[in-house]
Design a protein around this motif. Structure first.
Motif, PDB file in Angstrom:
ATOM      1  N   GLU A  44       0.831  -1.190   0.000  1.00 56.49           N
ATOM      2  CA  GLU A  44       0.000   0.000   0.000  1.00 56.49           C
ATOM      3  C   GLU A  44       0.873   1.250   0.000  1.00 56.49           C
ATOM      4  O   GLU A  44       2.032   1.221   0.434  1.00 56.49           O
ATOM      5  CB  GLU A  44      -0.922  -0.012   1.223  1.00 56.49           C
ATOM      6  N   ARG A  45       0.293   2.330  -0.453  1.00 55.09           N
ATOM      7  CA  ARG A  45       0.980   3.611  -0.396  1.00 55.09           C
ATOM      8  C   ARG A  45       1.219   3.989   1.059  1.00 55.09           C
ATOM      9  O   ARG A  45       0.359   3.785   1.921  1.00 55.09           O
ATOM     10  CB  ARG A  45       0.124   4.684  -1.060  1.00 55.09           C
ATOM     11  N   ALA A  99      -1.887  19.919  -0.489  1.00 58.50           N
ATOM     12  CA  ALA A  99      -3.157  20.152   0.201  1.00 58.50           C
ATOM     13  C   ALA A  99      -3.365  21.651   0.330  1.00 58.50           C
ATOM     14  O   ALA A  99      -2.466  22.375   0.766  1.00 58.50           O
ATOM     15  CB  ALA A  99      -3.147  19.492   1.563  1.00 58.50           C
ATOM     16  N   THR A 102      -5.261  24.218   4.409  1.00 58.76           N
ATOM     17  CA  THR A 102      -5.577  23.231   5.435  1.00 58.76           C
ATOM     18  C   THR A 102      -5.661  23.861   6.817  1.00 58.76           C
ATOM     19  O   THR A 102      -5.126  24.950   7.061  1.00 58.76           O
ATOM     20  CB  THR A 102      -4.503  22.146   5.469  1.00 58.76           C
ATOM     21  N   SER A 107       0.313  16.480   7.451  1.00 59.58           N
ATOM     22  CA  SER A 107      -0.569  15.330   7.607  1.00 59.58           C
ATOM     23  C   SER A 107       0.068  14.087   7.026  1.00 59.58           C
ATOM     24  O   SER A 107       0.757  14.156   6.003  1.00 59.58           O
ATOM     25  CB  SER A 107      -1.910  15.572   6.922  1.00 59.58           C
ATOM     26  N   ARG A 109      -1.962  11.536   6.322  1.00 58.32           N
ATOM     27  CA  ARG A 109      -3.110  10.883   5.695  1.00 58.32           C
ATOM     28  C   ARG A 109      -3.249  11.304   4.239  1.00 58.32           C
ATOM     29  O   ARG A 109      -3.491  12.465   3.940  1.00 58.32           O
ATOM     30  CB  ARG A 109      -4.378  11.206   6.476  1.00 58.32           C
ATOM     31  N   GLY A 110      -3.102  10.365   3.361  1.00 61.19           N
ATOM     32  CA  GLY A 110      -3.138  10.658   1.933  1.00 61.19           C
ATOM     33  C   GLY A 110      -4.446  11.276   1.482  1.00 61.19           C
ATOM     34  O   GLY A 110      -4.464  12.133   0.595  1.00 61.19           O
ATOM     35  N   TYR A 111      -5.542  10.884   2.096  1.00 65.69           N
ATOM     36  CA  TYR A 111      -6.839  11.394   1.650  1.00 65.69           C
ATOM     37  C   TYR A 111      -7.018  12.869   1.957  1.00 65.69           C
ATOM     38  O   TYR A 111      -7.960  13.507   1.464  1.00 65.69           O
ATOM     39  CB  TYR A 111      -7.982  10.570   2.264  1.00 65.69           C
ATOM     40  N   GLU A 112      -6.157  13.441   2.756  1.00 64.83           N
ATOM     41  CA  GLU A 112      -6.269  14.858   3.071  1.00 64.83           C
ATOM     42  C   GLU A 112      -5.566  15.739   2.042  1.00 64.83           C
ATOM     43  O   GLU A 112      -5.621  16.959   2.146  1.00 64.83           O
ATOM     44  CB  GLU A 112      -5.729  15.131   4.478  1.00 64.83           C
ATOM     45  N   TYR A 113      -4.927  15.135   1.065  1.00 63.98           N
ATOM     46  CA  TYR A 113      -4.245  15.896   0.023  1.00 63.98           C
ATOM     47  C   TYR A 113      -5.135  16.005  -1.207  1.00 63.98           C
ATOM     48  O   TYR A 113      -5.816  15.053  -1.585  1.00 63.98           O
ATOM     49  CB  TYR A 113      -2.911  15.248  -0.318  1.00 63.98           C
ATOM     50  N   ASP A 114      -5.084  17.165  -1.839  1.00 63.96           N
ATOM     51  CA  ASP A 114      -5.985  17.450  -2.951  1.00 63.96           C
ATOM     52  C   ASP A 114      -5.404  17.090  -4.316  1.00 63.96           C
ATOM     53  O   ASP A 114      -6.142  16.757  -5.242  1.00 63.96           O
ATOM     54  CB  ASP A 114      -6.345  18.943  -2.956  1.00 63.96           C
ATOM     55  N   TRP A 116      -2.034  15.298  -6.670  1.00 58.56           N
ATOM     56  CA  TRP A 116      -0.956  14.316  -6.665  1.00 58.56           C
ATOM     57  C   TRP A 116      -0.173  14.392  -7.967  1.00 58.56           C
ATOM     58  O   TRP A 116      -0.738  14.674  -9.038  1.00 58.56           O
ATOM     59  CB  TRP A 116      -1.518  12.907  -6.519  1.00 58.56           C
TER      60      TRP A 116
END
Length: 126
Positions: A44-45, A99, A102, A107, A109-114, A116
């Protein structure tokens, strides 16, 4: 919209060093918190490092602490990841992420980045 382009990956022997760069488009780069993540084959990442919008705060995964350094030059719209003492476990595709506006400094947590980047391959030969 922000575009991120990583560069600097390649093949290096164990114990060697590489410096990754992530160039961002757009005029508001200085307002983005930035992160580096990596993904090895079949895994996983995972979080690697992060830096706040002004560079005053940073965070590192335990596996890279003391070996990797994250930095940024807002005037150049670029964030860097200096990687020293590389080992085979560092082999992965490395991604930078941004991100926007913010409430946090860094962070993991990858999901908090907008946004990539497309990633750059780092291969460490043992």
């Amino acid at each position: 919209q922000v575009q991120l382009v990583e560069s600097g990956g390649g093949l290096v022997q164990a114990g060697g060093s590489l410096r990754l760069s992530c160039a961002a488009s757009g005029r508001t780069f200085s307002t983005y918190a930035m992160g580096w993540f990596r993904q090895a084959p079949g895994k996983e990442r995972e979080f690697v490092a992060a830096i706040s919008w002004n560079g005053s705060s940073n965070d590192y995964a335990d596996s890279v602490k003391g070996r990797f350094t994250v930095s940024r030059v807002n005037a150049k719209n670029t964030v860097y990841l200096q990687m020293n003492s590389l080992n085979a476990e560092d082999t992965a595709v490395y991604y930078c992420a941004a991100a926007f506006r913010t409430t946090w400094s860094t962070s993991r947590r990858g999901y908090e980045y907008d946004y990539w980047g497309q990633g750059t391959q780092v291969t460490v030969s043992s």
